[in-house]
Design a protein around this motif. Structure first.
Motif, mmCIF file in Angstrom:
data_model
loop_
_atom_site.group_PDB
_atom_site.id
_atom_site.type_symbol
_atom_site.label_atom_id
_atom_site.label_comp_id
_atom_site.label_asym_id
_atom_site.label_seq_id
_atom_site.Cartn_x
_atom_site.Cartn_y
_atom_site.Cartn_z
ATOM 1 N N UNK A 144 0.826 -1.205 0.000
ATOM 2 C CA UNK A 144 0.000 0.000 0.000
ATOM 3 C C UNK A 144 0.862 1.257 0.000
ATOM 4 N N UNK A 145 1.920 1.227 0.818
ATOM 5 C CA UNK A 145 2.834 2.368 0.868
ATOM 6 C C UNK A 145 3.539 2.544 -0.482
ATOM 7 N N UNK A 146 3.978 1.431 -1.061
ATOM 8 C CA UNK A 146 4.632 1.496 -2.375
ATOM 9 C C UNK A 146 3.709 2.135 -3.407
ATOM 10 N N UNK A 147 2.462 1.711 -3.442
ATOM 11 C CA UNK A 147 1.520 2.255 -4.421
ATOM 12 C C UNK A 147 1.299 3.751 -4.206
ATOM 13 N N UNK A 148 1.181 4.175 -2.934
ATOM 14 C CA UNK A 148 0.969 5.598 -2.646
ATOM 15 C C UNK A 148 2.191 6.417 -3.028
ATOM 16 N N UNK A 149 3.381 5.908 -2.756
ATOM 17 C CA UNK A 149 4.605 6.619 -3.139
ATOM 18 C C UNK A 149 4.708 6.759 -4.649
ATOM 19 N N UNK A 150 4.351 5.699 -5.375
ATOM 20 C CA UNK A 150 4.417 5.755 -6.838
ATOM 21 C C UNK A 150 3.367 6.715 -7.402
ATOM 22 N N UNK A 151 2.184 6.723 -6.804
ATOM 23 C CA UNK A 151 1.156 7.677 -7.245
ATOM 24 C C UNK A 151 1.581 9.114 -6.964
ATOM 25 N N UNK A 152 2.274 9.304 -5.841
ATOM 26 C CA UNK A 152 2.679 10.648 -5.447
ATOM 27 C C UNK A 152 3.834 11.171 -6.289
ATOM 28 N N UNK A 153 4.869 10.346 -6.456
ATOM 29 C CA UNK A 153 6.095 10.821 -7.104
ATOM 30 C C UNK A 153 6.284 10.271 -8.520
ATOM 31 N N UNK A 154 5.415 9.354 -8.933
ATOM 32 C CA UNK A 154 5.362 8.876 -10.324
ATOM 33 C C UNK A 154 6.722 8.373 -10.823
ATOM 34 N N UNK A 155 7.285 7.425 -10.082
ATOM 35 C CA UNK A 155 8.547 6.809 -10.506
ATOM 36 C C UNK A 155 8.261 5.436 -11.089
ATOM 37 N N UNK A 156 9.110 4.998 -11.972
ATOM 38 C CA UNK A 156 8.851 3.786 -12.741
ATOM 39 C C UNK A 156 9.194 2.529 -11.948
ATOM 40 N N UNK A 157 8.566 1.402 -12.362
ATOM 41 C CA UNK A 157 8.963 0.095 -11.851
ATOM 42 C C UNK A 157 9.232 -0.877 -12.995
ATOM 43 N N UNK A 158 9.150 -0.399 -14.241
ATOM 44 C CA UNK A 158 9.318 -1.265 -15.403
ATOM 45 C C UNK A 158 10.803 -1.528 -15.664
ATOM 46 N N UNK A 159 11.070 -2.436 -16.593
ATOM 47 C CA UNK A 159 12.450 -2.817 -16.909
ATOM 48 C C UNK A 159 12.859 -2.320 -18.295
ATOM 49 N N UNK A 160 12.322 -1.148 -18.688
ATOM 50 C CA UNK A 160 12.735 -0.570 -19.972
ATOM 51 C C UNK A 160 14.256 -0.428 -19.996
ATOM 52 N N UNK A 161 14.931 -0.936 -21.030
ATOM 53 C CA UNK A 161 16.393 -0.933 -21.008
ATOM 54 C C UNK A 161 17.013 0.454 -21.153
ATOM 55 N N UNK A 162 16.344 1.355 -21.901
ATOM 56 C CA UNK A 162 16.956 2.670 -22.143
ATOM 57 C C UNK A 162 15.900 3.760 -22.011
ATOM 58 N N UNK A 163 15.560 4.137 -20.779
ATOM 59 C CA UNK A 163 14.594 5.224 -20.609
ATOM 60 C C UNK A 163 15.057 6.483 -21.323
ATOM 61 N N UNK A 164 14.114 7.159 -21.985
ATOM 62 C CA UNK A 164 14.447 8.347 -22.757
ATOM 63 C C UNK A 164 14.684 8.044 -24.213
ATOM 64 N N UNK A 165 14.741 6.739 -24.585
ATOM 65 C CA UNK A 165 15.030 6.343 -25.963
ATOM 66 C C UNK A 165 13.856 5.589 -26.598
ATOM 67 N N UNK A 166 12.722 5.558 -25.929
ATOM 68 C CA UNK A 166 11.582 4.794 -26.422
ATOM 69 C C UNK A 166 10.879 5.557 -27.536
ATOM 70 N N UNK A 167 10.749 4.921 -28.691
ATOM 71 C CA UNK A 167 10.092 5.554 -29.828
ATOM 72 C C UNK A 167 8.585 5.335 -29.829
#
Length: 615
Positions: A144-167
């Motif tokens: 629950x805390x994890x979900x609230x923190x992610x909703x608040x600060x909007x940080x990723x949990x995915x394994x995208x290899x190169x954030x910022x390079x997604x087309x």
């Protein structure tokens, strides 16, 4: 090592701080140790005095196994401790501390080494470059805390290899306000890092500092008439205050101190770990350490502290231990350098802390007796066979939990993978899993195996914790049904997924040759030995499990294809029929009445199906 050769080596060892390395006949490092005085410390392994903190058995063990002694001089004990830790992680020496915890509590982790760090829950303590917060004894409030923190600060949990390079466009998490989409540049690295720092401070118990900073930012944006941004920060502020009130203990705010009880018997030691938050007992865990017949008390306790606390960020103010040990001051200096604050290591002499220490020592002794009873009772024979298997194949772990993988790929259709699971030599069928191959076409078994393993290992960093004894527990050993090629591909995947601590072997069909790290060219073991039968049994289980799943998919596809020829049976009715009939033969045996019992199938549909098979 011959006595004359040993004496020459001991005579040239320096009286300086540093690290020493014991190597076997092949040159492999089997033990790494640190010392304030290398000469005195190494000599202690080959001599014995009554007041010495080393067991007599060391002289026998190392005299026969140690063929070479190397050393690295450092400027001080702290540098030696840092170097020792690095060499142990890199080489996994056989006789260093081998830690197994009784429970697997989850931690909150931030992948600090990534450009846009991830935040998630995990039980995996071996993620490179990660910062850990925890452990959390109650998973639900932690999630629950994890979900609230992610909703608040909007940080990723995915394994995208190169954030910022997604087309491509952002994923669903962005659209439901769980991520700020750094993968497509929706947020700057500086702003993203600020959010990560807020989360880190919050998990360290500094929620008031975070709230003050967010409040100032909110007032600044309101003053500049940036009302949308101010409203967003107001929502974050409300979330922070809400979490703090509801999850005060779970977030481990306030004063923390830990107690380590120790019990050593023969070749094992137990450590009972009691963690107190604001004076209340919050975490109790037991750890079993093997190879202790080669260790003194100093090695056991310092080895545990360096292994357990290395990646944890919400550190206790004090760590209480049963008695003084060599290198305490150096260990405190190391902790200060690692954590950026003073952390005391103390021996409680009287009062409440002494009573708690006695309780922790008693708990460690009871845990050791429990483990000894389990080993000597019903599972003793199997346990001994697992120990033999570990010795024969020179494994890092006792292979109590084994996972075996097989690929079934007849022709170019319905390629599937399977995972069979044995615990203490017996099948745990509720843990078995099937895999539909998603990404690989054709008949590339190596690539299919790589896909299956990567998908399975990804769960060791997953934030879902609701399935016990399944993908979320790391195996001690992975077995591949295949030869050298399959072994090499699997090894690549384990190294890429940072799972090199898991033992890996493959077993080739017909020849029954085993490939492993110690035997890259293969070794043939006695097929009649009980430990070899454990391996062949789990291999056969994985193979049959894969083949049966393959047949099931193929049968359902054939049913689907035949239903295409029957009037009035569309896609929805096909799905209903497929849920009941796994093959053409099974469907052929259905009566009209049984067909009508299938959801969505009318009398006319049942008659058409029956007549098709009974023309």
């Amino acid at each position: 090592m011959e006595h004359g050769k040993l004496k020459k080596i001991l005579d040239i060892l320096p009286h300086k701080p540093g690290v020493y390395l014991f190597k076997d006949e092949s040159g492999k490092i089997i033990y790494v140790g640190k010392a304030k005085d290398i000469n005195k410390r190494v000599r202690s392994y080959f001599t014995h005095k009554k007041d010495q903190d080393l067991p007599v058995s060391r002289i026998n063990v190392f005299f026969h196994r140690v063929k070479k002694i190397d050393y690295i001089v450092t400027d001080n004990e702290v540098e030696a401790l840092v170097l020792e830790s690095s060499l142990i992680k890199k080489n996994h020496p056989r006789y260093n501390v081998d830690l197994k915890d009784d429970k697997s509590y989850p931690f909150m982790v931030i992948t600090e080494n990534e450009k846009y760090p991830r935040l998630f829950l995990t039980r995996n303590r071996n993620i490179k470059g990660a910062r850990y917060f925890g452990p959390y004894t109650n998973v639900r409030p932690a999630r629950n805390v994890l979900e609230t923190l992610r909703k608040s600060f909007k940080v990723r949990d995915c394994r995208q290899p190169r954030p910022g390079k997604n087309n491509q466009g952002p994923c669903l998490n962005y659209h439901i306000s769980l991520c700020s989409a750094p993968c497509i540049g929706k947020i700057s690295e500086k702003e993203y890092r600020q959010n990560i720092e807020y989360i880190s401070m919050f998990l360290k118990g500094k929620s008031s500092i975070v709230a003050d900073r967010v409040l100032k930012d909110m007032e600044r944006h309101a003053k500049n008439q940036e009302f949308e941004k101010a409203a967003e920060l107001k929502n974050i502020l409300n979330n922070i205050q809400s979490i703090y009130q509801q999850q005060k203990i779970m977030l481990q705010s306030g004063k923390i101190w830990d107690v380590l009880g120790v019990c050593k018997q023969g070749g094992s030691a137990a450590i009972s770990f009691f963690s107190y938050r604001d004076g209340e007992l919050a975490v109790v865990n037991n750890f079993l350490i093997s190879n202790t017949q080669y260790m003194g008390y100093s090695d056991i306790i310092s080895g545990f502290i360096t292994r357990y606390y290395e990646g944890i960020n919400n550190m206790p103010a004090v760590i209480y231990v049963p008695r003084d040990f060599e290198g305490m001051e150096a260990l405190m200096d190391w902790l200060k350098g690692q954590k950026g604050k003073n952390i005391e290591i103390k021996v409680p002499r009287r009062g409440e802390k002494k009573k708690i220490m006695d309780m922790a020592n008693r708990n460690a002794r009871l845990y050791m007796e429990k483990k000894k009873f389990e080993k000597d009772s019903g599972h003793s024979r199997l346990y001994n066979e697992l120990l033999k298997l570990r010795k024969v194949l020179e494994l890092r772990n006792i292979p109590r939990r084994m996972e075996c993988y097989d690929i079934s790929n007849l022709g170019q259709s319905f390629a599937v993978g399977s995972m069979a699971v044995f615990v203490d030599g017996s099948p745990v069928k509720e843990n078995y899993r099937h895999f539909k191959i998603r990404e690989i076409g054709g008949q590339d078994d190596y690539a299919m195996l790589g896909e299956v393993l990567a998908r399975r290992l990804a769960y060791l960093e997953h934030d879902r914790m609701d399935i016990e004894n399944s993908f979320y527990i790391a195996p001690d050993m992975i077995i591949i049904d295949g030869g050298k090629g399959q072994y090499n591909r699997a090894l690549e995947v384990l190294e890429r997924e940072k799972a090199a601590g898991i033992d890996l072997i493959s077993i080739a069909k017909k020849e029954e040759i085993i490939f492993s790290r110690s035997y890259p060219e293969g070794i043939k073991l006695d097929l009649d030995s009980p430990y070899m039968r454990i391996i062949t049994n789990i291999r056969d289980e994985a193979h049959h499990f894969a083949v049966s799943y393959h047949r099931k998919l193929r049968g359902k596809h054939m049913v689907w294809s035949i239903l295409d020829e029957i009037k009035g049976i569309g896609p929805r009715k096909k799905r209903y029929i497929n849920q009941h009939a796994g093959s053409v033969d099974e469907l052929r045996g259905y009566s009209i009445e049984k067909l009508m019992n299938i959801k969505g199938i009318s009398y006319r549909d049942a008659l058409n199906i029956y007549n098709y098979f009974h023309k």
